[in-house]
Design a protein around this motif. Structure first.
Motif, PDB file in Angstrom:
ATOM      1  N   ASN A  33       0.827  -1.212   0.000  1.00 30.70           N
ATOM      2  CA  ASN A  33       0.000   0.000   0.000  1.00 30.70           C
ATOM      3  C   ASN A  33       0.858   1.256   0.000  1.00 30.70           C
ATOM      4  OD1 ASN A  33      -2.458  -1.265  -0.118  1.00 30.70           O
ATOM      5  ND2 ASN A  33      -2.702  -1.367   2.099  1.00 30.70           N
ATOM      6  N   HIS A  37       0.471   4.151  -2.840  1.00 31.55           N
ATOM      7  CA  HIS A  37       0.179   5.556  -2.509  1.00 31.55           C
ATOM      8  C   HIS A  37       1.290   6.493  -2.988  1.00 31.55           C
ATOM      9  CE1 HIS A  37      -3.551   4.884  -0.440  1.00 31.55           C
ATOM     10  NE2 HIS A  37      -2.998   3.906   0.266  1.00 31.55           N
ATOM     11  N   ILE A  40       0.707   6.924  -6.749  1.00 33.56           N
ATOM     12  CA  ILE A  40      -0.491   7.744  -6.977  1.00 33.56           C
ATOM     13  C   ILE A  40      -0.177   9.209  -6.690  1.00 33.56           C
ATOM     14  CG2 ILE A  40      -2.810   8.272  -6.102  1.00 33.56           C
ATOM     15  CD1 ILE A  40      -3.204   5.234  -5.759  1.00 33.56           C
ATOM     16  N   ASP A  41       0.503   9.470  -5.590  1.00 31.70           N
ATOM     17  CA  ASP A  41       0.883  10.847  -5.257  1.00 31.70           C
ATOM     18  C   ASP A  41       1.785  11.441  -6.334  1.00 31.70           C
ATOM     19  OD1 ASP A  41      -0.585  10.795  -2.926  1.00 31.70           O
ATOM     20  OD2 ASP A  41       1.146  10.354  -1.639  1.00 31.70           O
ATOM     21  N   HIS A  44      -0.364  12.289  -9.370  1.00 33.09           N
ATOM     22  CA  HIS A  44      -1.246  13.423  -9.074  1.00 33.09           C
ATOM     23  C   HIS A  44      -0.477  14.741  -8.964  1.00 33.09           C
ATOM     24  CE1 HIS A  44      -4.651  10.691  -7.361  1.00 33.09           C
ATOM     25  NE2 HIS A  44      -4.619  10.722  -8.679  1.00 33.09           N
ATOM     26  N   GLU A  57      -5.965  18.347  -7.345  1.00 28.73           N
ATOM     27  CA  GLU A  57      -7.376  18.110  -7.664  1.00 28.73           C
ATOM     28  C   GLU A  57      -7.945  19.137  -8.644  1.00 28.73           C
ATOM     29  OE1 GLU A  57      -7.216  19.957  -3.480  1.00 28.73           O
ATOM     30  OE2 GLU A  57      -6.125  18.419  -4.578  1.00 28.73           O
ATOM     31  N   SER A  63      -7.344  12.048 -11.488  1.00 30.56           N
ATOM     32  CA  SER A  63      -8.246  11.406 -10.528  1.00 30.56           C
ATOM     33  C   SER A  63      -8.004  11.932  -9.117  1.00 30.56           C
ATOM     34  CB  SER A  63      -8.045   9.889 -10.552  1.00 30.56           C
ATOM     35  OG  SER A  63      -6.710   9.566 -10.169  1.00 30.56           O
ATOM     36  N   ALA A  64      -7.146  12.940  -8.973  1.00 27.35           N
ATOM     37  CA  ALA A  64      -6.801  13.462  -7.642  1.00 27.35           C
ATOM     38  C   ALA A  64      -8.030  13.956  -6.887  1.00 27.35           C
ATOM     39  CB  ALA A  64      -5.777  14.594  -7.773  1.00 27.35           C
ATOM     40  N   ASP A  66     -10.764  12.551  -6.638  1.00 27.33           N
ATOM     41  CA  ASP A  66     -11.349  11.406  -5.957  1.00 27.33           C
ATOM     42  C   ASP A  66     -10.623  11.074  -4.652  1.00 27.33           C
ATOM     43  OD1 ASP A  66     -13.130  11.099  -8.092  1.00 27.33           O
ATOM     44  OD2 ASP A  66     -11.727   9.835  -9.188  1.00 27.33           O
ATOM     45  N   TYR A  67      -9.388  11.546  -4.520  1.00 23.86           N
ATOM     46  CA  TYR A  67      -8.584  11.267  -3.334  1.00 23.86           C
ATOM     47  C   TYR A  67      -8.538  12.458  -2.385  1.00 23.86           C
ATOM     48  CZ  TYR A  67      -6.922   7.173  -5.838  1.00 23.86           C
ATOM     49  OH  TYR A  67      -6.856   5.985  -6.495  1.00 23.86           O
TER      50      TYR A  67
END
Length: 69
Positions: A33, A37, A40-41, A44, A57, A63-64, A66-67
């Motif tokens: 995980n 993450h 993903i970071d 983003h 975002e 898709s930021a 959504d997080y």
């Protein structure tokens, strides 16, 4: 930009018109995980680092949102 992509295509034997994606990707196994993450970071935050937006975002193609809390 199309001229740039056209010139990049000329460098490759398997591309006829435009070269957009790189062919030399380096896949990374998403084995925890923490690593997921982290990646993903990274994705983003690319538009922020490039100065396209102030917050991840805010980038319309991300898709930021959504997080974001």
């Amino acid at each position: 930009m199309l001229e740039f992509f056209r010139k990049e295509a000329e460098k490759s034997s398997n591309v006829k018109h435009f070269q957009f994606w790189r062919h030399d990707n380096k896949p990374i196994e998403l084995w925890s995980n923490k690593v997921i993450h982290q990646k993903i970071d990274y994705v983003h935050n690319n538009p922020v680092e490039e100065g396209f937006v102030y917050k991840p975002e805010d980038y319309i193609y991300s898709s930021a949102i959504d997080y974001a809390g």
